[in-house]
Design a protein around this motif. Structure first.
Motif, PDB file in Angstrom:
ATOM      1  N   ASP A  63      -6.036   1.000  -9.792  1.00  0.00           N
ATOM      2  CA  ASP A  63      -6.724   0.810  -9.503  1.00  0.00           C
ATOM      3  C   ASP A  63      -6.455   0.877  -7.389  1.00  0.00           C
ATOM      4  O   ASP A  63      -6.717  -0.088  -6.761  1.00  0.00           O
ATOM      5  CB  ASP A  63      -6.874  -0.852  -9.421  1.00  0.00           C
ATOM      6  N   HIS A  64      -5.460   1.326  -7.722  1.00  0.00           N
ATOM      7  CA  HIS A  64      -5.551   2.655  -5.753  1.00  0.00           C
ATOM      8  C   HIS A  64      -6.101   4.064  -6.158  1.00  0.00           C
ATOM      9  O   HIS A  64      -6.461   4.735  -6.697  1.00  0.00           O
ATOM     10  CB  HIS A  64      -3.600   2.309  -5.879  1.00  0.00           C
ATOM     11  N   LYS A 117     -11.334  -0.983  -3.619  1.00  0.00           N
ATOM     12  CA  LYS A 117     -12.078  -2.093  -3.403  1.00  0.00           C
ATOM     13  C   LYS A 117     -13.221  -1.722  -3.909  1.00  0.00           C
ATOM     14  O   LYS A 117     -14.304  -1.406  -4.946  1.00  0.00           O
ATOM     15  CB  LYS A 117     -12.910  -1.798  -1.924  1.00  0.00           C
ATOM     16  N   GLU A 150       0.421  -1.633   0.438  1.00  0.00           N
ATOM     17  CA  GLU A 150       0.378  -0.345   0.160  1.00  0.00           C
ATOM     18  C   GLU A 150       1.236   1.350   0.202  1.00  0.00           C
ATOM     19  O   GLU A 150       0.388   2.264   0.457  1.00  0.00           O
ATOM     20  CB  GLU A 150      -0.842  -0.366   0.889  1.00  0.00           C
ATOM     21  N   ILE A 207       2.586   1.885  -5.877  1.00  0.00           N
ATOM     22  CA  ILE A 207       1.701   1.709  -7.178  1.00  0.00           C
ATOM     23  C   ILE A 207       2.571   2.135  -8.563  1.00  0.00           C
ATOM     24  O   ILE A 207       3.793   2.782  -9.057  1.00  0.00           O
ATOM     25  CB  ILE A 207       0.606   2.489  -7.219  1.00  0.00           C
ATOM     26  N   PRO A 255      -5.808   0.948  -1.753  1.00  0.00           N
ATOM     27  CA  PRO A 255      -6.323  -0.380  -3.168  1.00  0.00           C
ATOM     28  C   PRO A 255      -8.216   0.565  -2.800  1.00  0.00           C
ATOM     29  O   PRO A 255      -8.572   0.339  -1.952  1.00  0.00           O
ATOM     30  CB  PRO A 255      -6.219  -1.786  -2.488  1.00  0.00           C
TER      31      PRO A 255
END
Length: 100
Positions: free
Chosen positions: A81-82, A100, A29, A32, A98
């Motif tokens: 996707d973050h 969801k 986390e 990215i 991230p």
């Protein structure tokens, strides 16, 4: 012995002995790969591309997405996707979560 020549030589020889700043490996986390940056990995503390400092990139429903409130002069943006918390003034990445 020529002292003016000796000092730079000693400093140059001692350079490899200086400790390097230790940096921990980023967790899942904390880094990215943003598609808009040609697969360049972004970590917390890195500068995000300038387009993410603009208001039109802001995630306005951050609370509904389970994200913490943005810090002063920052906003959440979506990168792949973050969700990334970007400081508006200088583009520094403050947090990565991230999606969801």
């Amino acid at each position: 012995m020529n002292a003016p020549r000796l000092l730079p030589a000693l400093l140059f020889a001692a350079l490899p002995c200086l400790p390097m700043a230790a940096s921990a490996a980023p967790s899942a986390e904390e880094s990215i790969t943003a598609p808009e940056t040609h697969n360049r990995e972004l970590n917390v503390g890195d500068k995000a591309p300038d387009q993410y400092k603009r208001d039109d990139q802001t995630v306005t429903d951050w609370k509904a997405k389970g994200l913490p409130a943005p810090e002063k002069e920052s906003h959440w943006v979506r990168m792949g996707d973050h969700y990334v918390l970007v400081q508006i003034t200088n583009g520094v990445v403050l947090a990565i979560h991230p999606a969801k």
